[in-house]
Design a protein around this motif. Structure first.
Motif, short mmCIF file in Angstrom:
data_model
loop_
_atom_site.label_atom_id
_atom_site.label_comp_id
_atom_site.label_asym_id
_atom_site.label_seq_id
_atom_site.Cartn_x
_atom_site.Cartn_y
_atom_site.Cartn_z
N SER A 14 0.86 -1.25 -0.13
CA SER A 14 -0.07 0.13 0.12
C SER A 14 0.80 1.27 0.00
CB SER A 14 -1.12 0.01 1.33
OG SER A 14 -1.79 -0.91 1.10
N ALA A 15 1.88 1.08 0.57
CA ALA A 15 2.85 2.35 0.68
C ALA A 15 3.55 2.47 -0.71
CB ALA A 15 4.03 2.04 1.71
N TYR A 16 3.90 1.60 -1.44
CA TYR A 16 4.19 1.86 -2.86
C TYR A 16 2.96 2.32 -3.52
CZ TYR A 16 7.90 -1.59 -2.08
OH TYR A 16 9.17 -2.16 -1.71
N ASP A 17 1.75 2.08 -3.36
CA ASP A 17 0.71 2.75 -4.12
C ASP A 17 0.40 4.01 -3.99
OD1 ASP A 17 0.45 -0.17 -5.05
OD2 ASP A 17 -1.10 -0.50 -3.68
N ILE A 32 -0.93 12.47 3.92
CA ILE A 32 -1.39 12.57 2.45
C ILE A 32 -0.37 13.05 1.59
CG2 ILE A 32 -2.31 15.23 2.98
CD1 ILE A 32 -4.41 14.64 1.05
N ASN A 33 -0.12 12.56 0.36
CA ASN A 33 0.88 12.83 -0.36
C ASN A 33 0.47 13.04 -1.83
OD1 ASN A 33 3.29 12.58 1.25
ND2 ASN A 33 2.51 10.58 1.58
N GLU A 34 1.22 13.48 -2.86
CA GLU A 34 0.90 13.49 -4.07
C GLU A 34 0.98 12.14 -4.80
OE1 GLU A 34 2.61 15.75 -8.09
OE2 GLU A 34 3.69 16.06 -6.25
N SER A 35 0.29 11.70 -5.58
CA SER A 35 0.34 10.37 -6.29
C SER A 35 1.41 10.40 -7.26
CB SER A 35 -1.09 10.12 -6.71
OG SER A 35 -1.05 8.78 -7.38
N VAL A 36 2.31 9.43 -7.34
CA VAL A 36 3.21 9.43 -8.21
C VAL A 36 3.43 8.31 -8.85
CG1 VAL A 36 4.40 11.58 -7.32
CG2 VAL A 36 4.96 9.09 -6.65
N CYS A 51 -7.39 10.70 -6.93
CA CYS A 51 -7.57 10.72 -5.39
C CYS A 51 -7.73 9.18 -4.93
CB CYS A 51 -8.90 11.48 -5.17
SG CYS A 51 -9.33 11.46 -3.16
N HIS A 52 -7.14 8.97 -3.88
CA HIS A 52 -6.92 7.49 -3.29
C HIS A 52 -7.05 7.48 -2.10
CE1 HIS A 52 -6.26 3.25 -3.90
NE2 HIS A 52 -5.30 3.26 -3.26
N VAL A 61 -4.62 7.22 5.04
CA VAL A 61 -3.67 7.37 4.03
C VAL A 61 -4.21 7.95 2.62
CG1 VAL A 61 -1.23 6.94 2.93
CG2 VAL A 61 -1.97 6.37 5.42
N ALA A 62 -3.87 8.99 2.26
CA ALA A 62 -4.54 9.41 0.98
C ALA A 62 -3.39 9.86 0.04
CB ALA A 62 -5.49 10.55 1.22
N CYS A 63 -3.50 9.82 -1.26
CA CYS A 63 -2.54 10.29 -2.21
C CYS A 63 -3.59 10.89 -3.54
CB CYS A 63 -1.53 9.33 -2.81
SG CYS A 63 -2.44 7.88 -3.68
#
Length: 261
Positions: A14-17, A32-36, A51-52, A61-63
């Motif tokens: 999930s951390a990779y995702d 929360i972090n930017e999705s990359v 948004c996830h 935890v969101a990205c």
């Protein structure tokens, strides 16, 4: 491998995702972090995501898209309980935020992880012969009746299956998709006339064992409203692991609505 190893492997995936660390899923505060893009993410995820959101029960935890992060943060921090972020009516304000990106919440799912003690406690069986099928045995099985067990769009990921046979007729199939390096996802189908005979749980349990024997962690996904699938997960030795919601652009959501209707 024990249950602590299993949950750690799942959180690392999930951390990779989500572009974070595995430890972020056990923090008291939301993250929360930017999705990359990430080469280690689940192979069916199309990163970056709009948004996830993910929760293992401790926090959220969101990205997502960088320009949406401040409003998503406000949304997460404004709800009184974690579960409110993953159900209506709490999701309506989030959809309003997503309008900026021409997007809406599309996927809502529960993910189940195996309790290794339960998976191995009692080997589930059914009245039909169960056969282990390797990748080379699957080529002729990409048929509508096995659409949950196998995915025609991602044949290269379908790596292992077990089938239930009435004489030589395949009546039930559970398949494993190598969606991650360490985790394989299980899906299962049973022909309508053979349901309620314990076939699905026997196949799911056997495939979980076969997956462990190959050094991988099996996982199982079900929509929260799919009571039959959730019951199968529990009977087969799986327990609730984490929940997710994922936004997609409105055109994608409209296409999904068209498929369902």
């Amino acid at each position: 491998m024990d249950n602590k190893d299993i949950i750690h492997i799942a959180m690392q995936q999930s951390a990779y995702d989500c572009n974070c660390s595995a430890e972020d899923f056990i923090r008291k505060e939301n993250v929360i972090n930017e999705s990359v893009p990430n080469d280690n993410a689940r192979r069916y995820l199309k990163l970056p995501l709009i948004c996830h959101m993910v929760s293992y029960g401790t926090n959220i935890v969101a990205c997502g898209r960088e320009d949406l992060l401040p409003e998503i943060r406000k949304f997460m921090d404004s709800v009184p309980n974690i579960e409110n972020c993953f159900e209506t009516p709490g999701l309506y304000p989030l959809n309003n935020i997503l309008k900026i990106a021409n997007a809406e919440i599309c996927f809502m799912a529960d993910y189940f992880l195996p309790d290794i003690n339960e998976v191995y406690r009692t080997e589930l069986s059914c009245e039909y012969e169960i056969r282990v099928l390797e990748k080379e045995d699957l080529a002729s099985l990409y048929l509508p009746e096995w659409k949950n067990a196998l995915c025609e769009d991602r044949k290269h990921l379908d790596i292992l299956a077990v089938g239930a046979y009435d004489n030589d007729e395949l009546v039930g199939l559970a398949g494993c998709s190598a969606d991650c390096d360490m985790m394989w996802q299980i899906g299962v189908d049973v022909l309508p006339q053979y349901r309620r005979r314990g076939i699905a749980s026997a196949l799911t349990n056997r495939l979980a064992r076969e997956t462990f024997e190959r050094g991988k962690v099996p996982f199982y996904c079900a929509a929260w409203s799919n009571v039959k699938s959730v019951r199968n997960a529990i009977r087969s030795g799986f327990r609730p692991g984490w929940v997710e919601i994922t936004a997609k652009d409105i055109e994608f959501v409209d296409e999904m609505i068209g498929i369902v209707i």
